[in-house]
Design a protein around this motif. Structure first.
Motif, short mmCIF file in Angstrom:
data_model
loop_
_atom_site.label_atom_id
_atom_site.label_comp_id
_atom_site.label_asym_id
_atom_site.label_seq_id
_atom_site.Cartn_x
_atom_site.Cartn_y
_atom_site.Cartn_z
N ALA A 79 0.82 -1.21 0.00
CA ALA A 79 0.00 0.00 0.00
C ALA A 79 0.86 1.26 0.00
N ASP A 80 1.91 1.29 0.84
CA ASP A 80 2.75 2.49 0.96
C ASP A 80 3.55 2.77 -0.30
N LEU A 81 3.98 1.71 -0.99
CA LEU A 81 4.85 1.87 -2.15
C LEU A 81 4.12 1.55 -3.45
N GLU A 82 2.82 1.80 -3.46
CA GLU A 82 2.01 1.44 -4.63
C GLU A 82 2.55 2.09 -5.91
N LYS A 83 2.89 3.37 -5.84
CA LYS A 83 3.37 4.08 -7.03
C LYS A 83 4.71 3.51 -7.50
#
Length: 261
Positions: free
Chosen positions: A99-103
């Motif tokens: 979720a935190d590193l989705e990009k």
């Protein structure tokens, strides 16, 4: 006659069900056969798909596991003392990082995966390190912050593994790919421990040079994927039963060439 006809109809239905069940079992058995054959030919692990787990015995649970690993008939529960693999203990960390590193994951800069030895976060060299250097690009600091937050939330040991492509390097600072891969792992270790408080006692580094490629080095794209640093959060099963050699996708298992605590 009506009773006889009902009986024949029920008998026909019974054999149709039996036939359908046998065909399903053949399909599942074929999946197992293919998985075993791949494991023999490629040296990879057998995929624990729900279908395979059902054939091996045991009810598949909500994690896709069955047999004796978790629960269900044909595979009684095992306690931790009996050596049941704690393969899913890092699942919350996997969900958080995803979720935190989705990009970054979508852009191909970071790859997050769950492997038998633990949670593996792959940092692609093109995004984090200048070509032929071990300095970490300052623009990637937000990603390192998210990683450090996750690492500080779990007590597990962490191994930082540097990898290169197959193109030789020889500079005043790095005489070979061994030096470069180890130096990048050390640079990441210093940043995590000195800037973000990850305990040094939990960290170790390994340099593999080009010996454990993810894909073939025959193309520029493949070499780009092989230039990476893997952050491996070891799970309890690996800690108890390891160490084992790291396995690349192209060949046999390779021993750790260089390790420093």
């Amino acid at each position: 006659m009506i009773s006889y006809a009902d009986f024949i109809t029920l008998l026909f239905a019974f054999f149709v069900v039996m036939f359908a069940s046998s065909q399903t079992d053949k399909s599942k058995a074929h999946q197992i056969s293919e998985s075993v054959q791949r494991a023999i030919d490629q040296g990879t692990s057998i995929s624990a798909t729900p279908a395979v787990a059902k054939v091996l015995g045991g009810t598949v649970d909500d994690k896709g596991q069955g047999n004796a690993l978790m629960k269900g008939p044909g595979g009684a529960q095992r306690s931790t003392k009996e050596g049941a693999p704690e393969l899913m203990e890092l699942s919350p960390s996997l969900r958080t990082l995803t979720a935190d590193l989705e990009k970054e994951i979508k852009d191909g800069k970071v790859v997050v995966s769950m492997q038998p030895r633990g949670l593996v976060i792959t940092l692609q060299q093109a995004a984090f390190f200048p070509s032929g250097e071990d300095s970490i690009d300052p623009k990637t600091r937000p990603v390192i912050v998210s990683l450090a937050k996750t690492l500080n939330a779990v007590p597990n040991p962490v191994r930082l593994e540097g990898h290169t492509d197959s193109v030789p390097i020889s500079t005043a600072r790095f005489h070979s790919n061994w030096d470069l891969s180890a130096a990048r792992a050390i640079a990441l270790l210093k940043m995590l421990s000195e800037d973000y408080g990850v305990s040094r006692e939990r960290l170790a580094i390994a340099g593999y040079a080009e010996t454990v490629p993810m894909v073939s080095n025959d193309t520029a794209e493949g070499r780009g994927r092989n230039r990476r640093v893997d952050i491996v959060v070891l799970n309890q099963y690996y800690i108890k039963n390891g160490p084992e050699p790291v396995k690349g996708t192209l060949g046999p298992e390779y021993p750790i060439k260089r390790v420093s605590h």
